[in-house]
Scaffold this motif. Structure first.
Motif, PDB file in Angstrom:
ATOM      1  N   PHE A   6      25.972  47.143 105.846  1.00 15.70           N
ATOM      2  CA  PHE A   6      25.584  46.053 106.747  1.00 15.70           C
ATOM      3  C   PHE A   6      25.659  44.699 106.046  1.00 15.70           C
ATOM      4  N   ASP A   7      25.356  44.689 104.768  1.00 16.25           N
ATOM      5  CA  ASP A   7      25.491  43.451 103.996  1.00 16.25           C
ATOM      6  C   ASP A   7      26.949  43.018 103.907  1.00 16.25           C
ATOM      7  N   LYS A   8      27.814  43.975 103.639  1.00 15.10           N
ATOM      8  CA  LYS A   8      29.236  43.679 103.460  1.00 15.10           C
ATOM      9  C   LYS A   8      29.895  43.222 104.761  1.00 15.10           C
ATOM     10  N   TYR A   9      29.475  43.822 105.868  1.00 18.98           N
ATOM     11  CA  TYR A   9      30.134  43.559 107.151  1.00 18.98           C
ATOM     12  C   TYR A   9      29.196  42.887 108.159  1.00 18.98           C
ATOM     13  N   ALA A  10      28.323  42.019 107.682  1.00 22.34           N
ATOM     14  CA  ALA A  10      27.305  41.395 108.547  1.00 22.34           C
ATOM     15  C   ALA A  10      27.929  40.640 109.719  1.00 22.34           C
ATOM     16  N   GLU A  11      28.950  39.855 109.458  1.00 20.44           N
ATOM     17  CA  GLU A  11      29.572  39.061 110.528  1.00 20.44           C
ATOM     18  C   GLU A  11      30.322  39.950 111.513  1.00 20.44           C
ATOM     19  N   LYS A  12      30.966  40.987 111.002  1.00 16.06           N
ATOM     20  CA  LYS A  12      31.653  41.940 111.886  1.00 16.06           C
ATOM     21  C   LYS A  12      30.639  42.632 112.793  1.00 16.06           C
ATOM     22  N   GLY A  59      10.985  39.712 111.421  1.00 17.26           N
ATOM     23  CA  GLY A  59      11.978  40.763 111.269  1.00 17.26           C
ATOM     24  C   GLY A  59      12.083  41.243 109.841  1.00 17.26           C
ATOM     25  N   LEU A  60      12.216  42.556 109.685  1.00 18.08           N
ATOM     26  CA  LEU A  60      12.326  43.194 108.372  1.00 18.08           C
ATOM     27  C   LEU A  60      13.662  43.913 108.273  1.00 18.08           C
ATOM     28  N   ASP A  61      14.363  43.731 107.151  1.00 20.73           N
ATOM     29  CA  ASP A  61      15.648  44.400 106.954  1.00 20.73           C
ATOM     30  C   ASP A  61      16.013  44.306 105.472  1.00 20.73           C
ATOM     31  N   PRO A  62      16.690  45.325 104.930  1.00 21.67           N
ATOM     32  CA  PRO A  62      17.095  45.246 103.529  1.00 21.67           C
ATOM     33  C   PRO A  62      18.418  44.502 103.307  1.00 21.67           C
ATOM     34  N   ALA A  63      19.182  44.247 104.384  1.00 23.46           N
ATOM     35  CA  ALA A  63      20.493  43.613 104.245  1.00 23.46           C
ATOM     36  C   ALA A  63      20.347  42.090 104.298  1.00 23.46           C
ATOM     37  N   LEU A  64      20.465  41.446 103.155  1.00 25.36           N
ATOM     38  CA  LEU A  64      20.152  40.016 103.054  1.00 25.36           C
ATOM     39  C   LEU A  64      21.116  39.131 103.846  1.00 25.36           C
ATOM     40  N   LYS A  65      22.375  39.517 103.916  1.00 25.42           N
ATOM     41  CA  LYS A  65      23.324  38.711 104.691  1.00 25.42           C
ATOM     42  C   LYS A  65      23.036  38.790 106.190  1.00 25.42           C
ATOM     43  N   MET A  66      22.536  39.936 106.627  1.00 23.55           N
ATOM     44  CA  MET A  66      22.112  40.073 108.025  1.00 23.55           C
ATOM     45  C   MET A  66      20.895  39.184 108.273  1.00 23.55           C
ATOM     46  N   LEU A  67      19.969  39.182 107.327  1.00 23.48           N
ATOM     47  CA  LEU A  67      18.760  38.371 107.478  1.00 23.48           C
ATOM     48  C   LEU A  67      19.072  36.884 107.553  1.00 23.48           C
TER      49      LEU A  67
END
Length: 204
Positions: A6-12, A59-67
């Motif tokens: 999810f971090d790698k493909y956040a924009e996708k 909101g809580l999430d481990p994927a920093l780019k999503m955050l």
């Protein structure tokens, strides 16, 4: 770890909502029918699409780019995982899990932690794409960087998992049409049926 995808493909990932506007709107309508009110936390907030539509402030999430994307949508974000929610006991009126259980390492621990941080009488709202639905079968057969790491649950399995710590109150379901049909906006139904998107409301 699934969050790295999810971090790698956040924009996708986030572009799915603009590419599938009718489906996304139906899912929002189902959540709105459950009417989350008060102080809420979305665990697995991702890019904050649903929280921004529902007025969920945290909101809580481990994927920093999503955050980072979620933060731009006005969500107060925290890095972390649902198995160890960094809040004290009984602080929230509800916890929201939107297609989160299928991506976490330990779904039972996420339900446990959700029960811990929700006040007595509070709610868990967990939305799934049931494995035993046309949409579940479609996604499981799709060669996608996201779906290949997902573990889809049947509606029965999800209800049993949630019942471990909560009392299931009702379901709201949508996406009665199939993944190869022309999508349309529909009124969500208050039934636990294996449509493509089912939200389970459970009480502590």
């Amino acid at each position: 770890m699934s969050y790295k995808v999810f971090d790698k493909y956040a924009e996708k990932y986030d572009s799915w909502y603009s590419r599938n506007k009718v489906i996304a709107e139906n899912e929002v309508l189902a959540l709105k029918k459950l009417g989350p009110k008060g102080l809420g936390l979305e665990v697995g907030v991702g890019t904050g699409f649903f929280s921004s539509k529902l007025g969920v402030s945290l909101g809580l999430d481990p994927a920093l780019k999503m955050l980072k994307i979620a933060k731009n949508r006005g969500i107060d974000v925290i890095g972390g995982v649902g198995e160890h929610i960094p809040f004290r006991d009984g602080v929230f009126d509800y916890v929201l899990l939107v297609v989160t259980l299928c991506f976490v390492k330990d779904p039972r621990a996420v339900v446990d932690e959700s029960a811990r941080v929700v006040r007595k009488g509070g709610r868990l709202i967990a939305c799934i794409v049931p494995r035993d639905s046309a949409w579940g079968r479609y996604y499981m057969g799709k060669d996608s960087v996201f779906y290949r790491i997902a573990k889809f649950y049947s509606l029965r399995e999800a209800l049993e998992l949630i019942s471990y710590r909560f009392k299931v109150n009702r379901c709201v379901s949508t996406l009665s049409f199939g993944p190869r049909d022309e999508p349309f906006i529909e009124e969500p139904v208050e039934k636990c049926v294996p449509y493509g998107f089912v939200c389970i409301e459970a009480l502590k």
